[in-house]
Design a protein around this motif. Sequence first.
Motif, PDB file in Angstrom:
ATOM      1  N   MET A 183       0.933  -1.171   0.026  1.00  0.00           N
ATOM      2  CA  MET A 183       0.060  -0.013  -0.083  1.00  0.00           C
ATOM      3  C   MET A 183       0.952   1.228   0.149  1.00  0.00           C
ATOM      4  O   MET A 183       1.928   1.253   0.927  1.00  0.00           O
ATOM      5  N   ILE A 184       0.568   2.025  -0.962  1.00  0.00           N
ATOM      6  CA  ILE A 184       1.210   3.462  -0.813  1.00  0.00           C
ATOM      7  C   ILE A 184       0.232   4.666  -0.715  1.00  0.00           C
ATOM      8  O   ILE A 184      -0.686   4.645  -1.315  1.00  0.00           O
ATOM      9  N   LEU A 185       0.367   5.241   0.369  1.00  0.00           N
ATOM     10  CA  LEU A 185      -0.318   6.343   0.733  1.00  0.00           C
ATOM     11  C   LEU A 185       0.266   7.717   0.533  1.00  0.00           C
ATOM     12  O   LEU A 185       1.431   7.900   0.987  1.00  0.00           O
ATOM     13  N   GLY A 186      -0.371   8.727  -0.254  1.00  0.00           N
ATOM     14  CA  GLY A 186       0.100  10.013  -0.205  1.00  0.00           C
ATOM     15  C   GLY A 186      -0.565  10.839   0.791  1.00  0.00           C
ATOM     16  O   GLY A 186      -1.752  10.795   1.273  1.00  0.00           O
ATOM     17  N   LEU A 187       0.467  11.823   1.484  1.00  0.00           N
ATOM     18  CA  LEU A 187      -0.168  12.680   2.487  1.00  0.00           C
ATOM     19  C   LEU A 187       0.356  13.958   2.305  1.00  0.00           C
ATOM     20  O   LEU A 187       1.275  14.306   1.855  1.00  0.00           O
ATOM     21  N   SER A 188      -0.660  15.111   2.627  1.00  0.00           N
ATOM     22  CA  SER A 188      -0.391  16.406   2.269  1.00  0.00           C
ATOM     23  C   SER A 188      -1.063  17.338   3.421  1.00  0.00           C
ATOM     24  O   SER A 188      -2.064  17.386   3.275  1.00  0.00           O
ATOM     25  N   LEU A 189      -0.095  17.446   4.425  1.00  0.00           N
ATOM     26  CA  LEU A 189      -0.486  18.173   5.629  1.00  0.00           C
ATOM     27  C   LEU A 189      -0.059  19.705   5.808  1.00  0.00           C
ATOM     28  O   LEU A 189      -0.344  20.176   6.890  1.00  0.00           O
ATOM     29  N   GLY A 190       0.652  20.233   4.845  1.00  0.00           N
ATOM     30  CA  GLY A 190       0.943  21.475   4.789  1.00  0.00           C
ATOM     31  C   GLY A 190       2.146  21.976   5.606  1.00  0.00           C
ATOM     32  O   GLY A 190       2.519  22.949   5.863  1.00  0.00           O
ATOM     33  N   HIS A 191       2.992  20.811   5.571  1.00  0.00           N
ATOM     34  CA  HIS A 191       4.450  21.045   5.992  1.00  0.00           C
ATOM     35  C   HIS A 191       5.117  22.012   5.307  1.00  0.00           C
ATOM     36  O   HIS A 191       5.224  22.047   4.244  1.00  0.00           O
ATOM     37  N   ARG A 192       5.735  23.097   5.977  1.00  0.00           N
ATOM     38  CA  ARG A 192       6.312  24.189   5.162  1.00  0.00           C
ATOM     39  C   ARG A 192       7.744  23.762   5.130  1.00  0.00           C
ATOM     40  O   ARG A 192       8.226  24.548   3.994  1.00  0.00           O
ATOM     41  N   THR A 193       8.309  23.200   5.741  1.00  0.00           N
ATOM     42  CA  THR A 193       9.651  22.625   5.458  1.00  0.00           C
ATOM     43  C   THR A 193      10.026  21.089   5.545  1.00  0.00           C
ATOM     44  O   THR A 193       9.212  20.287   6.017  1.00  0.00           O
ATOM     45  N   VAL A 194      11.300  20.761   4.997  1.00  0.00           N
ATOM     46  CA  VAL A 194      11.542  19.214   4.871  1.00  0.00           C
ATOM     47  C   VAL A 194      11.687  18.706   6.557  1.00  0.00           C
ATOM     48  O   VAL A 194      11.278  17.711   6.689  1.00  0.00           O
ATOM     49  N   THR A 248       4.470  22.785  -5.240  1.00  0.00           N
ATOM     50  CA  THR A 248       4.160  23.988  -5.218  1.00  0.00           C
ATOM     51  C   THR A 248       2.865  24.589  -5.109  1.00  0.00           C
ATOM     52  O   THR A 248       2.462  25.670  -4.922  1.00  0.00           O
ATOM     53  N   ALA A 249       1.733  23.428  -5.360  1.00  0.00           N
ATOM     54  CA  ALA A 249       0.423  23.817  -5.398  1.00  0.00           C
ATOM     55  C   ALA A 249      -0.381  23.154  -4.377  1.00  0.00           C
ATOM     56  O   ALA A 249       0.017  21.898  -4.095  1.00  0.00           O
ATOM     57  N   PRO A 250      -1.176  23.882  -3.708  1.00  0.00           N
ATOM     58  CA  PRO A 250      -1.721  25.071  -3.936  1.00  0.00           C
ATOM     59  C   PRO A 250      -0.743  26.273  -3.420  1.00  0.00           C
ATOM     60  O   PRO A 250      -1.162  27.499  -3.759  1.00  0.00           O
ATOM     61  N   TYR A 251       0.032  25.828  -2.512  1.00  0.00           N
ATOM     62  CA  TYR A 251       1.234  26.658  -2.045  1.00  0.00           C
ATOM     63  C   TYR A 251       2.620  25.821  -1.963  1.00  0.00           C
ATOM     64  O   TYR A 251       2.280  24.580  -1.738  1.00  0.00           O
ATOM     65  N   PRO A 252       3.650  26.563  -1.895  1.00  0.00           N
ATOM     66  CA  PRO A 252       4.952  25.669  -1.712  1.00  0.00           C
ATOM     67  C   PRO A 252       4.854  24.888  -0.316  1.00  0.00           C
ATOM     68  O   PRO A 252       4.532  25.571   0.644  1.00  0.00           O
ATOM     69  N   HIS A 253       4.785  23.659  -0.225  1.00  0.00           N
ATOM     70  CA  HIS A 253       5.101  22.900   0.999  1.00  0.00           C
ATOM     71  C   HIS A 253       5.538  21.286   0.649  1.00  0.00           C
ATOM     72  O   HIS A 253       6.004  21.354  -0.485  1.00  0.00           O
ATOM     73  N   VAL A 254       5.661  20.550   1.736  1.00  0.00           N
ATOM     74  CA  VAL A 254       6.345  19.179   1.473  1.00  0.00           C
ATOM     75  C   VAL A 254       5.149  18.241   1.754  1.00  0.00           C
ATOM     76  O   VAL A 254       4.565  18.112   2.744  1.00  0.00           O
ATOM     77  N   ALA A 255       4.968  17.406   0.599  1.00  0.00           N
ATOM     78  CA  ALA A 255       3.990  16.533   0.736  1.00  0.00           C
ATOM     79  C   ALA A 255       4.735  15.145   0.918  1.00  0.00           C
ATOM     80  O   ALA A 255       6.078  15.147   0.907  1.00  0.00           O
ATOM     81  N   THR A 300      -5.481  13.768   4.530  1.00  0.00           N
ATOM     82  CA  THR A 300      -5.407  14.914   4.045  1.00  0.00           C
ATOM     83  C   THR A 300      -6.336  15.903   3.554  1.00  0.00           C
ATOM     84  O   THR A 300      -7.552  15.620   3.190  1.00  0.00           O
ATOM     85  N   PRO A 301      -6.213  17.372   4.180  1.00  0.00           N
ATOM     86  CA  PRO A 301      -7.195  18.296   3.887  1.00  0.00           C
ATOM     87  C   PRO A 301      -7.730  18.312   2.186  1.00  0.00           C
ATOM     88  O   PRO A 301      -6.763  18.117   1.597  1.00  0.00           O
ATOM     89  N   LEU A 302      -8.866  18.533   1.992  1.00  0.00           N
ATOM     90  CA  LEU A 302      -9.308  18.580   0.696  1.00  0.00           C
ATOM     91  C   LEU A 302      -8.389  19.323  -0.384  1.00  0.00           C
ATOM     92  O   LEU A 302      -8.098  19.199  -1.290  1.00  0.00           O
ATOM     93  N   GLU A 303      -8.103  20.630   0.253  1.00  0.00           N
ATOM     94  CA  GLU A 303      -7.350  21.678  -0.686  1.00  0.00           C
ATOM     95  C   GLU A 303      -5.872  20.989  -0.970  1.00  0.00           C
ATOM     96  O   GLU A 303      -5.179  21.536  -1.947  1.00  0.00           O
ATOM     97  N   GLU A 346      -4.584  17.001  -4.106  1.00  0.00           N
ATOM     98  CA  GLU A 346      -3.968  16.721  -5.303  1.00  0.00           C
ATOM     99  C   GLU A 346      -2.622  16.564  -5.235  1.00  0.00           C
ATOM    100  O   GLU A 346      -1.938  15.646  -5.791  1.00  0.00           O
ATOM    101  N   ALA A 347      -2.007  17.447  -4.397  1.00  0.00           N
ATOM    102  CA  ALA A 347      -0.448  17.084  -3.820  1.00  0.00           C
ATOM    103  C   ALA A 347      -0.260  15.724  -3.059  1.00  0.00           C
ATOM    104  O   ALA A 347       0.689  15.113  -3.585  1.00  0.00           O
ATOM    105  N   ALA A 348      -1.096  15.399  -2.495  1.00  0.00           N
ATOM    106  CA  ALA A 348      -0.936  13.817  -1.884  1.00  0.00           C
ATOM    107  C   ALA A 348      -1.045  12.970  -2.968  1.00  0.00           C
ATOM    108  O   ALA A 348      -0.291  11.813  -2.947  1.00  0.00           O
TER     109      ALA A 348
END
Length: 168
Positions: free
Chosen positions: A1-12, A39-46, A62-65, A68-70
């Motif tokens: 299983m591979i899961l994508g997460l995007s939680l808005g982390h600003r740095t690595v 880079t979308a919807p703003y620069p962050h680390v997924a 992952t939050p709705l917005e 796509e990054a996740a």
Amino acid sequence: MILGLSLGHRTVREAEHWLAMHVTPLGLPDLVACTHLVTAPYPHVALSVAAATDRLTELPDTPLELREAAERAAAEHTARRSGRAVRYPGVDRMVGTLTVGEMLAGSAIERVVVLGSATAEPDLPLDTRDFVRPEWRNGELVLVAMPHHTGGLAPFEVPNPTPCCADH
């Protein structure tokens, strides 16, 4: 299983800390967790997290917005095209100085390349600096290394980089 997460982390560093606090404690021996700069919807680390278990579903949604990054992070990891591996089988043994051959035999890293050159020879010593972050490249988990002042190699990525423009 591979899961994508995007939680808005600003740095690595922030993303790696989150992985250490929330994913590493799951104790999954086959875990591969990667960071992805987006880079979308703003620069962050997924993040992308892979393991042969359903326990990954315990991780937050992952939050709705940011979905796509996740999804992109998961797709890149699935294709083994990009992603900087923070956790992977053998990462705990990547300390001190090892030969390239020992690194390859003791971890999920499949190849070590010297920056601007070819694949590293197995008998070359590599000073890990206790910080080894390979990346997916063309289907392989590859560590990029550079010549080290001791005559061997060291990972190209340093543990505590000096921020750009830190001196002015």
